[in-house]
Write a protein that holds these residues in place. Structure first.
Motif, PDB file in Angstrom:
ATOM      1  N   PHE A  20      -9.002  55.478 122.865  1.00 29.16           N
ATOM      2  CA  PHE A  20      -8.839  54.045 123.112  1.00 29.16           C
ATOM      3  C   PHE A  20      -9.710  53.629 124.289  1.00 29.16           C
ATOM      4  O   PHE A  20     -10.205  54.470 125.040  1.00 29.16           O
ATOM      5  CB  PHE A  20      -7.366  53.710 123.381  1.00 29.16           C
ATOM      6  N   SER A  21      -9.908  52.346 124.440  1.00 31.36           N
ATOM      7  CA  SER A  21     -10.746  51.794 125.495  1.00 31.36           C
ATOM      8  C   SER A  21      -9.883  51.281 126.644  1.00 31.36           C
ATOM      9  O   SER A  21      -8.776  50.785 126.425  1.00 31.36           O
ATOM     10  CB  SER A  21     -11.623  50.653 124.951  1.00 31.36           C
ATOM     11  N   VAL A  35     -13.385  56.299 125.852  1.00 32.48           N
ATOM     12  CA  VAL A  35     -13.222  57.730 125.579  1.00 32.48           C
ATOM     13  C   VAL A  35     -11.884  58.260 126.073  1.00 32.48           C
ATOM     14  O   VAL A  35     -11.659  59.479 126.075  1.00 32.48           O
ATOM     15  CB  VAL A  35     -14.369  58.538 126.225  1.00 32.48           C
ATOM     16  N   PHE A  36     -10.987  57.369 126.481  1.00 27.62           N
ATOM     17  CA  PHE A  36      -9.662  57.827 126.900  1.00 27.62           C
ATOM     18  C   PHE A  36      -8.881  58.313 125.688  1.00 27.62           C
ATOM     19  O   PHE A  36      -9.074  57.827 124.559  1.00 27.62           O
ATOM     20  CB  PHE A  36      -8.910  56.698 127.605  1.00 27.62           C
ATOM     21  N   GLU A  37      -7.969  59.253 125.903  1.00 31.12           N
ATOM     22  CA  GLU A  37      -7.214  59.862 124.804  1.00 31.12           C
ATOM     23  C   GLU A  37      -5.715  59.632 124.954  1.00 31.12           C
ATOM     24  O   GLU A  37      -5.186  59.552 126.067  1.00 31.12           O
ATOM     25  CB  GLU A  37      -7.480  61.373 124.746  1.00 31.12           C
ATOM     26  N   SER A  38      -5.057  59.555 123.824  1.00 36.75           N
ATOM     27  CA  SER A  38      -3.602  59.489 123.774  1.00 36.75           C
ATOM     28  C   SER A  38      -3.160  59.997 122.402  1.00 36.75           C
ATOM     29  O   SER A  38      -4.003  60.425 121.600  1.00 36.75           O
ATOM     30  CB  SER A  38      -3.119  58.047 123.989  1.00 36.75           C
ATOM     31  N   TYR A  56      -7.083  64.982 131.254  1.00 36.69           N
ATOM     32  CA  TYR A  56      -8.428  64.573 130.830  1.00 36.69           C
ATOM     33  C   TYR A  56      -8.725  63.139 131.254  1.00 36.69           C
ATOM     34  O   TYR A  56      -9.806  62.835 131.772  1.00 36.69           O
ATOM     35  CB  TYR A  56      -8.538  64.722 129.312  1.00 36.69           C
ATOM     36  N   ASN A  57      -7.777  62.243 131.078  1.00 35.69           N
ATOM     37  CA  ASN A  57      -7.967  60.841 131.468  1.00 35.69           C
ATOM     38  C   ASN A  57      -8.150  60.703 132.976  1.00 35.69           C
ATOM     39  O   ASN A  57      -8.917  59.861 133.454  1.00 35.69           O
ATOM     40  CB  ASN A  57      -6.776  60.000 131.000  1.00 35.69           C
ATOM     41  N   LYS A  58      -7.435  61.513 133.724  1.00 35.37           N
ATOM     42  CA  LYS A  58      -7.579  61.481 135.182  1.00 35.37           C
ATOM     43  C   LYS A  58      -8.966  61.942 135.596  1.00 35.37           C
ATOM     44  O   LYS A  58      -9.575  61.374 136.523  1.00 35.37           O
ATOM     45  CB  LYS A  58      -6.510  62.377 135.831  1.00 35.37           C
ATOM     46  N   LEU A  59      -9.496  62.954 134.911  1.00 37.78           N
ATOM     47  CA  LEU A  59     -10.839  63.432 135.204  1.00 37.78           C
ATOM     48  C   LEU A  59     -11.880  62.358 134.908  1.00 37.78           C
ATOM     49  O   LEU A  59     -12.854  62.203 135.657  1.00 37.78           O
ATOM     50  CB  LEU A  59     -11.150  64.691 134.398  1.00 37.78           C
ATOM     51  N   LEU A  60     -11.682  61.620 133.829  1.00 39.18           N
ATOM     52  CA  LEU A  60     -12.603  60.529 133.498  1.00 39.18           C
ATOM     53  C   LEU A  60     -12.630  59.500 134.629  1.00 39.18           C
ATOM     54  O   LEU A  60     -13.693  59.020 135.036  1.00 39.18           O
ATOM     55  CB  LEU A  60     -12.189  59.855 132.192  1.00 39.18           C
TER      56      LEU A  60
END
Length: 208
Positions: A20-21, A35-38, A56-60
Motif C-alpha cells: 500500500f502507499s 512499497v509499504f506492506e501489510s 520492514y516498514n520501519k526500515l523504509l
C-alpha cells in the motif's frame, strides 16, 4: 495455506500480504511511498501487519530519513561491514559507536553519526585501510591493560633513618651509660665533696 499466518483477530482466517502507499515526511522533505506492506485476513477482512512487515516498514521510514540526512542506508552499512569481513561487535569497536552499535545501525534502531558514515564511505573505497584501524584498536587495548604504579611522597618529611655507624655508637653509649653511670654517681655521693666533686656529660665524664 499452511505457510500463512493465522489471523489474530478472528483466529480462523489466514493473512495475505499486500502493498500500500503512504506519505512520509522528514524535515522539509515529503515523499509518497507505495512499497509499504501489510496483510489482510481472507475470512474476517481485517488488515494486520505482521512482526516482519512492521520491521520492514520501519526500515523504509528510517532509510528515508537517512537519505534526507545524506547518510548510508541500513543495507549499505551492512554491505560495507560484510565487505570488510568484520563482525558487528568488532566494527562497533574499531569504526565507531561502541557496544553493539552496528547491530542497531543495520536494524534501523538508530542512525549512525556523520563521522561513522564518512569512515564507512572511505573504507568502502579503500578496504585495505581497515588494517590501520585494527592496529590502532590493538594498541589502545594493550595500553589499557598496562598497570602503572605511582609513588606519592608523604606530605610531612620523615626523619631520615639512622645510619648503621650512628646506630652502633648509639648502642655503645647507652650500654656504657647503663654500666658505669650508677657507679660514678654512687662514688660521688660517698665522696666528702659530694656531687660537686665531678661534672659529667652524656658521652663521658670530665673532672673540673
Amino acid at each position: 495455506m499452511n505457510n500463512l499466518e493465522i489471523c489474530p483477530v478472528c483466529c480462523e482466517g489466514h493473512l495475505h500480504s499486500y502493498h500500500f502507499s503512504r506519505e512520509i515526511s522528514y524535515k522539509n522533505v515529503t515523499c509518497m511511498a507505495d512499497v509499504f506492506e501489510s496483510s489482510k485476513c481472507d475470512t474476517c477482512g481485517s488488515c494486520v501487519a505482521t512482526h516482519a512487515q512492521t520491521k520492514y516498514n520501519k526500515l523504509l521510514n528510517i532509510n528515508f530519513q537517512r537519505a534526507v540526512d545524506g547518510l548510508l542506508s541500513t543495507h549499505e552499512v551492512h554491505r560495507i561491514r560484510k565487505k570488510l569481513k568484520l563482525s558487528q561487535r568488532v566494527a562497533s569497536s574499531i569504526i565507531g559507536g561502541g557496544g553493539n552499535a552496528f547491530s542497531k545501525y543495520e536494524s534501523g534502531v538508530i542512525k549512525q553519526s556523520v563521522a561513522v558514515d564518512n569512515m564507512l564511505r572511505v573504507l568502502d573505497l579503500k578496504p585495505a585501510l581497515i588494517e590501520v584501524l585494527v592496529q590502532a584498536d590493538e594498541q589502545r587495548r594493550a595500553l589499557a591493560s598496562v598497570q602503572t604504579e605511582i609513588y606519592i611522597p608523604p606530605a610531612i618529611p620523615q626523619k631520615p633513618a639512622d645510619s648503621p655507624v650512628f646506630s652502633f655508637f648509639k648502642e655503645v653509649v647507652m650500654a656504657a651509660q647503663t654500666a658505669f653511670l650508677p657507679t660514678i654517681v654512687e662514688q660521688t655521693i660517698n665522696s666528702p665533696l659530694g656531687l660537686n666533686a665531678i661534672n659529667f656529660e652524656f658521652c663521658g665524664s670530665r673532672t673540673e
